[in-house]
Design a protein around this motif. Sequence first.
Motif, mmCIF file in Angstrom:
data_model
loop_
_atom_site.group_PDB
_atom_site.id
_atom_site.type_symbol
_atom_site.label_atom_id
_atom_site.label_comp_id
_atom_site.label_asym_id
_atom_site.label_seq_id
_atom_site.Cartn_x
_atom_site.Cartn_y
_atom_site.Cartn_z
ATOM 1 N N PHE A 96 -11.518 -12.895 26.109
ATOM 2 C CA PHE A 96 -11.740 -13.111 27.541
ATOM 3 C C PHE A 96 -11.162 -14.450 27.974
ATOM 4 N N LYS A 97 -11.421 -15.480 27.157
ATOM 5 C CA LYS A 97 -10.967 -16.831 27.477
ATOM 6 C C LYS A 97 -9.447 -16.907 27.553
ATOM 7 N N ARG A 98 -8.776 -16.349 26.550
ATOM 8 C CA ARG A 98 -7.308 -16.408 26.532
ATOM 9 C C ARG A 98 -6.698 -15.504 27.587
ATOM 10 N N SER A 99 -7.395 -14.417 27.904
ATOM 11 C CA SER A 99 -6.877 -13.551 28.965
ATOM 12 C C SER A 99 -6.877 -14.311 30.282
ATOM 13 N N VAL A 100 -7.906 -15.167 30.474
ATOM 14 C CA VAL A 100 -7.956 -16.013 31.666
ATOM 15 C C VAL A 100 -6.883 -17.093 31.572
ATOM 16 N N LYS A 101 -6.795 -17.741 30.390
ATOM 17 C CA LYS A 101 -5.828 -18.823 30.208
ATOM 18 C C LYS A 101 -4.414 -18.374 30.564
ATOM 19 N N PHE A 102 -3.996 -17.256 30.002
ATOM 20 C CA PHE A 102 -2.631 -16.784 30.238
ATOM 21 C C PHE A 102 -2.535 -15.898 31.480
ATOM 22 N N GLY A 103 -3.512 -14.992 31.635
ATOM 23 C CA GLY A 103 -3.467 -14.078 32.779
ATOM 24 C C GLY A 103 -3.630 -14.789 34.107
ATOM 25 N N ALA A 104 -4.674 -15.621 34.208
ATOM 26 C CA ALA A 104 -4.912 -16.335 35.466
ATOM 27 C C ALA A 104 -3.809 -17.353 35.735
ATOM 28 N N THR A 105 -3.351 -18.020 34.685
ATOM 29 C CA THR A 105 -2.270 -18.996 34.869
ATOM 30 C C THR A 105 -1.020 -18.307 35.413
ATOM 31 N N THR A 106 -0.706 -17.129 34.872
ATOM 32 C CA THR A 106 0.458 -16.363 35.337
ATOM 33 C C THR A 106 0.315 -15.991 36.812
ATOM 34 N N GLU A 107 -0.880 -15.546 37.197
ATOM 35 C CA GLU A 107 -1.098 -15.135 38.588
ATOM 36 C C GLU A 107 -1.136 -16.338 39.532
ATOM 37 N N PHE A 108 -1.711 -17.446 39.087
ATOM 38 C CA PHE A 108 -1.739 -18.652 39.920
ATOM 39 C C PHE A 108 -0.330 -19.216 40.114
ATOM 40 N N SER A 143 -6.706 -22.477 36.357
ATOM 41 C CA SER A 143 -7.241 -21.508 35.393
ATOM 42 C C SER A 143 -8.210 -22.184 34.428
ATOM 43 N N GLY A 144 -7.987 -23.482 34.143
ATOM 44 C CA GLY A 144 -8.880 -24.234 33.255
ATOM 45 C C GLY A 144 -10.275 -24.367 33.821
ATOM 46 N N ILE A 145 -10.380 -24.547 35.133
ATOM 47 C CA ILE A 145 -11.698 -24.643 35.784
ATOM 48 C C ILE A 145 -12.443 -23.319 35.631
ATOM 49 N N ILE A 146 -11.726 -22.227 35.831
ATOM 50 C CA ILE A 146 -12.342 -20.905 35.667
ATOM 51 C C ILE A 146 -12.780 -20.706 34.214
ATOM 52 N N GLU A 147 -11.927 -21.108 33.281
ATOM 53 C CA GLU A 147 -12.252 -21.009 31.855
ATOM 54 C C GLU A 147 -13.539 -21.745 31.525
ATOM 55 N N GLY A 148 -13.720 -22.922 32.143
ATOM 56 C CA GLY A 148 -14.901 -23.730 31.870
ATOM 57 C C GLY A 148 -16.185 -22.964 32.120
ATOM 58 N N PHE A 149 -16.223 -22.193 33.218
ATOM 59 C CA PHE A 149 -17.409 -21.401 33.538
ATOM 60 C C PHE A 149 -17.600 -20.258 32.537
ATOM 61 N N ILE A 150 -16.488 -19.713 32.047
ATOM 62 C CA ILE A 150 -16.562 -18.574 31.127
ATOM 63 C C ILE A 150 -17.021 -18.997 29.734
ATOM 64 N N ILE A 151 -16.498 -20.111 29.242
ATOM 65 C CA ILE A 151 -16.714 -20.471 27.840
ATOM 66 C C ILE A 151 -18.035 -21.179 27.562
ATOM 67 N N THR A 152 -18.653 -21.786 28.579
ATOM 68 C CA THR A 152 -19.815 -22.650 28.339
ATOM 69 C C THR A 152 -20.928 -22.017 27.501
ATOM 70 N N PRO A 153 -21.455 -20.840 27.859
ATOM 71 C CA PRO A 153 -22.531 -20.281 27.030
ATOM 72 C C PRO A 153 -22.089 -19.951 25.610
ATOM 73 N N PHE A 154 -20.849 -19.460 25.466
ATOM 74 C CA PHE A 154 -20.327 -19.133 24.130
ATOM 75 C C PHE A 154 -20.165 -20.391 23.287
ATOM 76 N N GLU A 155 -19.622 -21.442 23.904
ATOM 77 C CA GLU A 155 -19.410 -22.704 23.200
ATOM 78 C C GLU A 155 -20.737 -23.345 22.816
ATOM 79 N N LEU A 156 -21.735 -23.232 23.692
ATOM 80 C CA LEU A 156 -23.051 -23.792 23.412
ATOM 81 C C LEU A 156 -23.662 -23.145 22.168
#
Length: 302
Positions: free
Chosen positions: A75-87, A114-127
Amino acid sequence: MSEKKTLSPLYSITAGTIAGISECLVFYPLDVTKTLVQLQKGTATKQSTFTVLKDVFKRGVAYKGISSPLAMEGFKRSVKFGATTEFKKFYHKLNPSFFKENSVNVNVASGITSGIIEGFIITPFELVKVRLQDPLTKFKAPKDCLNYIIKKEGYVKLFSTGLEAGALRQSVWNAAYFGSIPWLKSFIVPKSLTKEDPKYHQKMLFSNFIAGTIGGLFASTVNIPFDVVKSRVQGAITEEAKLYYRSNTFVTIFKIAKTEGIKTLFAGWTPKVMRLAPGGGLMFLMFEGMMSFFKKINGIEE
């Protein structure tokens, strides 16, 4: 003049997911090592990266907690590359002269967003991952850790603990990584290279891997202070530790530098770079390779 045909966002999301999972499976033991090095506190003698890495394998915890980041990674990498591509498309349309296609400007801007969006996605997993990787942890599985956090700290803390530092970490990494790659490729790819060259694809694969590796090295170096803060904030269990790390990320960076030395802000640099330099190369290689494949089967010229 007809509009240039482009791939659906689904393709860049899929390519990013495959790239992320591949990188995670190969380099995860170095992530465990990095977290353990970053959790060493104080000014006392600390174990070296290679001592910790050796111990990680000796104790059989090289892949401890991987189910959490593995679930997150796709999910994280899909945002990293997918969202970055769309932005990149969005910013280019917004201001074509400043945000030129595949320019440093458009890559930096889209990477930060895309990094800001990633931050919201990864926080619970990283915790959950950080709590599991702590050598003093009492948890045996991600589910145990997750249930404990929800019960003792609440749902809000699950999603907010380390959020600011995590979002800054991802934004800085993405900006440095995606921003540096087009510049690096302008030096790495031979000026004389054309698609008519029989070894065009091999040379481009090599160029993508080298650019991704150097970009990963650069990005991992400039964002590591935010990574250290994220690990400290998410690893804080006692009330005293939580109070110490409750300031904003930049104040916490100053605190750590003042009490433990600036060098501590780069704790875990070696395992991080050992993972994310070649990992960055592998990710970019996989992503570009998958996108080329998707373009080919959809009849889109590169």
